[in-house]
Design a protein around this motif. Sequence first.
Motif, PDB file in Angstrom:
ATOM      1  N   ALA A  26      52.676  49.902  33.268  1.00 14.80           N
ATOM      2  CA  ALA A  26      53.011  48.523  33.643  1.00 14.80           C
ATOM      3  C   ALA A  26      52.904  48.295  35.144  1.00 14.80           C
ATOM      4  CB  ALA A  26      54.418  48.187  33.150  1.00 14.80           C
ATOM      5  N   GLU A  27      53.328  49.268  35.936  1.00 15.15           N
ATOM      6  CA  GLU A  27      53.281  49.111  37.395  1.00 15.15           C
ATOM      7  C   GLU A  27      51.847  48.973  37.884  1.00 15.15           C
ATOM      8  OE1 GLU A  27      54.602  51.595  41.419  1.00 15.15           O
ATOM      9  OE2 GLU A  27      55.442  52.131  39.460  1.00 15.15           O
ATOM     10  N   GLN A  28      50.952  49.804  37.329  1.00 15.86           N
ATOM     11  CA  GLN A  28      49.548  49.720  37.720  1.00 15.86           C
ATOM     12  C   GLN A  28      48.924  48.409  37.257  1.00 15.86           C
ATOM     13  OE1 GLN A  28      47.142  53.123  36.633  1.00 15.86           O
ATOM     14  NE2 GLN A  28      45.270  51.897  36.641  1.00 15.86           N
ATOM     15  N   LEU A  29      49.286  47.976  36.046  1.00 17.12           N
ATOM     16  CA  LEU A  29      48.755  46.722  35.519  1.00 17.12           C
ATOM     17  C   LEU A  29      49.186  45.552  36.402  1.00 17.12           C
ATOM     18  CD1 LEU A  29      47.026  46.126  32.982  1.00 17.12           C
ATOM     19  CD2 LEU A  29      49.137  45.438  31.840  1.00 17.12           C
ATOM     20  N   SER A  30      50.423  45.570  36.853  1.00 16.43           N
ATOM     21  CA  SER A  30      50.931  44.514  37.733  1.00 16.43           C
ATOM     22  C   SER A  30      50.193  44.510  39.066  1.00 16.43           C
ATOM     23  CB  SER A  30      52.428  44.707  37.973  1.00 16.43           C
ATOM     24  OG  SER A  30      53.154  44.555  36.770  1.00 16.43           O
ATOM     25  N   ALA A  31      49.923  45.703  39.585  1.00 18.01           N
ATOM     26  CA  ALA A  31      49.197  45.788  40.853  1.00 18.01           C
ATOM     27  C   ALA A  31      47.783  45.238  40.711  1.00 18.01           C
ATOM     28  CB  ALA A  31      49.154  47.239  41.329  1.00 18.01           C
ATOM     29  N   ASP A  32      47.113  45.565  39.590  1.00 14.21           N
ATOM     30  CA  ASP A  32      45.765  45.045  39.353  1.00 14.21           C
ATOM     31  C   ASP A  32      45.777  43.529  39.204  1.00 14.21           C
ATOM     32  OD1 ASP A  32      44.790  47.606  39.443  1.00 14.21           O
ATOM     33  OD2 ASP A  32      44.628  47.845  37.271  1.00 14.21           O
ATOM     34  N   GLU A  33      46.779  43.009  38.506  1.00 11.87           N
ATOM     35  CA  GLU A  33      46.881  41.566  38.324  1.00 11.87           C
ATOM     36  C   GLU A  33      47.141  40.866  39.659  1.00 11.87           C
ATOM     37  OE1 GLU A  33      46.968  37.846  36.387  1.00 11.87           O
ATOM     38  OE2 GLU A  33      46.188  39.797  35.756  1.00 11.87           O
ATOM     39  N   ALA A  34      47.973  41.460  40.503  1.00 10.39           N
ATOM     40  CA  ALA A  34      48.278  40.860  41.800  1.00 10.39           C
ATOM     41  C   ALA A  34      47.029  40.759  42.669  1.00 10.39           C
ATOM     42  CB  ALA A  34      49.364  41.679  42.513  1.00 10.39           C
ATOM     43  N   VAL A  35      46.210  41.812  42.678  1.00  5.37           N
ATOM     44  CA  VAL A  35      44.977  41.779  43.469  1.00  5.37           C
ATOM     45  C   VAL A  35      44.012  40.747  42.901  1.00  5.37           C
ATOM     46  CG1 VAL A  35      42.901  43.098  44.046  1.00  5.37           C
ATOM     47  CG2 VAL A  35      45.154  44.120  44.337  1.00  5.37           C
ATOM     48  N   LEU A  36      43.917  40.699  41.596  1.00  6.92           N
ATOM     49  CA  LEU A  36      43.018  39.752  40.945  1.00  6.92           C
ATOM     50  C   LEU A  36      43.361  38.320  41.355  1.00  6.92           C
ATOM     51  CD1 LEU A  36      41.841  40.023  37.291  1.00  6.92           C
ATOM     52  CD2 LEU A  36      42.650  37.850  38.152  1.00  6.92           C
ATOM     53  N   ARG A  37      44.656  37.993  41.363  1.00  4.18           N
ATOM     54  CA  ARG A  37      45.073  36.634  41.701  1.00  4.18           C
ATOM     55  C   ARG A  37      44.990  36.381  43.199  1.00  4.18           C
ATOM     56  NH1 ARG A  37      50.289  35.439  37.692  1.00  4.18           N
ATOM     57  NH2 ARG A  37      49.213  35.959  35.734  1.00  4.18           N
ATOM     58  N   THR A  38      45.390  37.357  44.010  1.00  5.30           N
ATOM     59  CA  THR A  38      45.382  37.175  45.460  1.00  5.30           C
ATOM     60  C   THR A  38      43.975  36.981  45.994  1.00  5.30           C
ATOM     61  OG1 THR A  38      47.385  38.530  45.687  1.00  5.30           O
ATOM     62  CG2 THR A  38      46.040  38.216  47.664  1.00  5.30           C
ATOM     63  N   GLU A  39      43.037  37.782  45.481  1.00  7.83           N
ATOM     64  CA  GLU A  39      41.666  37.723  45.975  1.00  7.83           C
ATOM     65  C   GLU A  39      40.788  36.782  45.149  1.00  7.83           C
ATOM     66  OE1 GLU A  39      39.880  41.470  46.754  1.00  7.83           O
ATOM     67  OE2 GLU A  39      41.659  42.286  47.743  1.00  7.83           O
ATOM     68  N   ASN A  40      41.397  36.113  44.160  1.00  3.21           N
ATOM     69  CA  ASN A  40      40.680  35.145  43.325  1.00  3.21           C
ATOM     70  C   ASN A  40      39.447  35.775  42.683  1.00  3.21           C
ATOM     71  OD1 ASN A  40      40.359  32.604  42.158  1.00  3.21           O
ATOM     72  ND2 ASN A  40      39.017  31.881  43.795  1.00  3.21           N
ATOM     73  N   VAL A  41      39.661  36.953  42.104  1.00  2.00           N
ATOM     74  CA  VAL A  41      38.577  37.663  41.423  1.00  2.00           C
ATOM     75  C   VAL A  41      38.418  37.084  40.018  1.00  2.00           C
ATOM     76  CG1 VAL A  41      37.755  39.926  40.667  1.00  2.00           C
ATOM     77  CG2 VAL A  41      39.161  39.729  42.736  1.00  2.00           C
ATOM     78  N   SER A  42      37.191  36.948  39.571  1.00  2.14           N
ATOM     79  CA  SER A  42      36.941  36.453  38.226  1.00  2.14           C
ATOM     80  C   SER A  42      37.415  37.476  37.198  1.00  2.14           C
ATOM     81  CB  SER A  42      35.451  36.177  38.024  1.00  2.14           C
ATOM     82  OG  SER A  42      35.163  35.995  36.652  1.00  2.14           O
ATOM     83  N   ARG A  43      38.345  37.062  36.370  1.00  2.00           N
ATOM     84  CA  ARG A  43      38.872  37.945  35.331  1.00  2.00           C
ATOM     85  C   ARG A  43      37.763  38.330  34.341  1.00  2.00           C
ATOM     86  NH1 ARG A  43      44.151  38.299  34.491  1.00  2.00           N
ATOM     87  NH2 ARG A  43      44.466  36.318  35.571  1.00  2.00           N
ATOM     88  N   ALA A  44      36.981  37.344  33.941  1.00  2.00           N
ATOM     89  CA  ALA A  44      35.900  37.619  32.999  1.00  2.00           C
ATOM     90  C   ALA A  44      34.882  38.588  33.599  1.00  2.00           C
ATOM     91  CB  ALA A  44      35.224  36.315  32.598  1.00  2.00           C
ATOM     92  N   LEU A  45      34.589  38.422  34.890  1.00  2.00           N
ATOM     93  CA  LEU A  45      33.616  39.305  35.527  1.00  2.00           C
ATOM     94  C   LEU A  45      34.099  40.748  35.510  1.00  2.00           C
ATOM     95  CD1 LEU A  45      31.017  39.780  37.103  1.00  2.00           C
ATOM     96  CD2 LEU A  45      32.278  39.249  39.201  1.00  2.00           C
ATOM     97  N   LEU A  46      35.379  40.977  35.799  1.00  2.00           N
ATOM     98  CA  LEU A  46      35.892  42.341  35.786  1.00  2.00           C
ATOM     99  C   LEU A  46      35.753  42.970  34.404  1.00  2.00           C
ATOM    100  CD1 LEU A  46      39.128  42.456  37.974  1.00  2.00           C
ATOM    101  CD2 LEU A  46      36.875  43.420  38.459  1.00  2.00           C
ATOM    102  N   VAL A  47      36.022  42.186  33.360  1.00  2.00           N
ATOM    103  CA  VAL A  47      35.871  42.697  31.997  1.00  2.00           C
ATOM    104  C   VAL A  47      34.418  43.082  31.737  1.00  2.00           C
ATOM    105  CG1 VAL A  47      36.009  42.095  29.552  1.00  2.00           C
ATOM    106  CG2 VAL A  47      37.842  41.403  31.105  1.00  2.00           C
ATOM    107  N   LEU A  48      33.492  42.228  32.149  1.00  2.00           N
ATOM    108  CA  LEU A  48      32.084  42.469  31.873  1.00  2.00           C
ATOM    109  C   LEU A  48      31.519  43.604  32.722  1.00  2.00           C
ATOM    110  CD1 LEU A  48      30.834  38.781  31.581  1.00  2.00           C
ATOM    111  CD2 LEU A  48      31.371  40.372  29.726  1.00  2.00           C
ATOM    112  N   LEU A  49      31.997  43.756  33.954  1.00  2.00           N
ATOM    113  CA  LEU A  49      31.503  44.829  34.815  1.00  2.00           C
ATOM    114  C   LEU A  49      31.713  46.198  34.175  1.00  2.00           C
ATOM    115  CD1 LEU A  49      32.673  43.691  38.378  1.00  2.00           C
ATOM    116  CD2 LEU A  49      30.308  43.981  37.616  1.00  2.00           C
ATOM    117  N   ALA A  50      32.781  46.333  33.404  1.00  2.00           N
ATOM    118  CA  ALA A  50      33.100  47.618  32.788  1.00  2.00           C
ATOM    119  C   ALA A  50      32.059  48.042  31.754  1.00  2.00           C
ATOM    120  CB  ALA A  50      34.480  47.562  32.139  1.00  2.00           C
ATOM    121  N   GLN A  51      31.191  47.120  31.331  1.00  2.00           N
ATOM    122  CA  GLN A  51      30.181  47.430  30.320  1.00  2.00           C
ATOM    123  C   GLN A  51      28.836  47.826  30.928  1.00  2.00           C
ATOM    124  OE1 GLN A  51      31.591  44.886  26.484  1.00  2.00           O
ATOM    125  NE2 GLN A  51      30.308  43.765  27.914  1.00  2.00           N
TER     126      GLN A  51
END
Length: 285
Positions: A86-111
């Motif tokens: 949970a702590e790591q997930l929260s940290a990833d979510e915080a960076v995603l929102r702070t830096e305005n990273v595309s959530r969908a893009l991160l999912v797709l990059l993993a493929q």
Amino acid sequence: MPITVEDFEAARPQLLSVAHRMLGSVHDAQDAVQTAWLRAAAGHRAERIDNPAGWLTTVTARVCLDELRARRRRGEAPLLADAIPAEQLSADEAVLRTENVSRALLVLLAQLTPPQRVAYVLHDLFAVPFDQIAQVLDGTVPSAKKHASRARQRLHSPASVEARRQARQAPDREIVEAFLAAARTGDTREMIRLLAPDSVRDADAVLLPPGARTVVTGATAIATETVRFADRIRAICRLTVDGAPAHLIAPGGHPLAVLHIGTDRGQVTRITLRPVRPTDVFAAV
């Protein structure tokens, strides 16, 4: 002159951003950047480096490429949200929102393959020239361009003609988006207005607190319950899942659950929520 601590600290924010997009994890990005610094510090380079930030970016990208290749050799699939602390997930979510990273893009990059991911992130997201990317990949400039082009095609092309047709013909898409907007802000009154009186929410038990009902009926009951899961609603992105348009709950860019919302005559009639499966394939809508 060699890379200094001051050079590294000035470049660190961008290095972390680059590594995060490549590895999909703040924790792994921090490890990669630290490894890059240790390599720089241990190198005792005597020649002059005119662009310390660019040099450090190259070293960081190589560290990330090594990690991505190691994951592939070990047969590791991208981690789903429920397998991440949970702590790591929260940290990833915080960076995603702070830096305005595309959530969908991160999912797709993993493929993507490791070279595709590195080439795309460096060139398309951070404007690194292809001659520098070729050095990272130990290849040629045409090869680096090909990796980036293939990544672009995989990231931005919908799964199929059928998926595009379904997306265009999705009934009451405005109603669905209005319901999700109300759910993100906890607007119970608006959710009740958009839900049919006899609407049904059906969710897999593993996505709910122990003892929670898997099936909830009625607009008021569904709206009241939905407020409790506002954080998950705020972690939604729109993708195709296994060729069909859907909404994906992906906190920190890590897939958790697939959400389908059915409508009829301008109202939400059914909400279905299931866990993401390792075999699910995601693509742009």
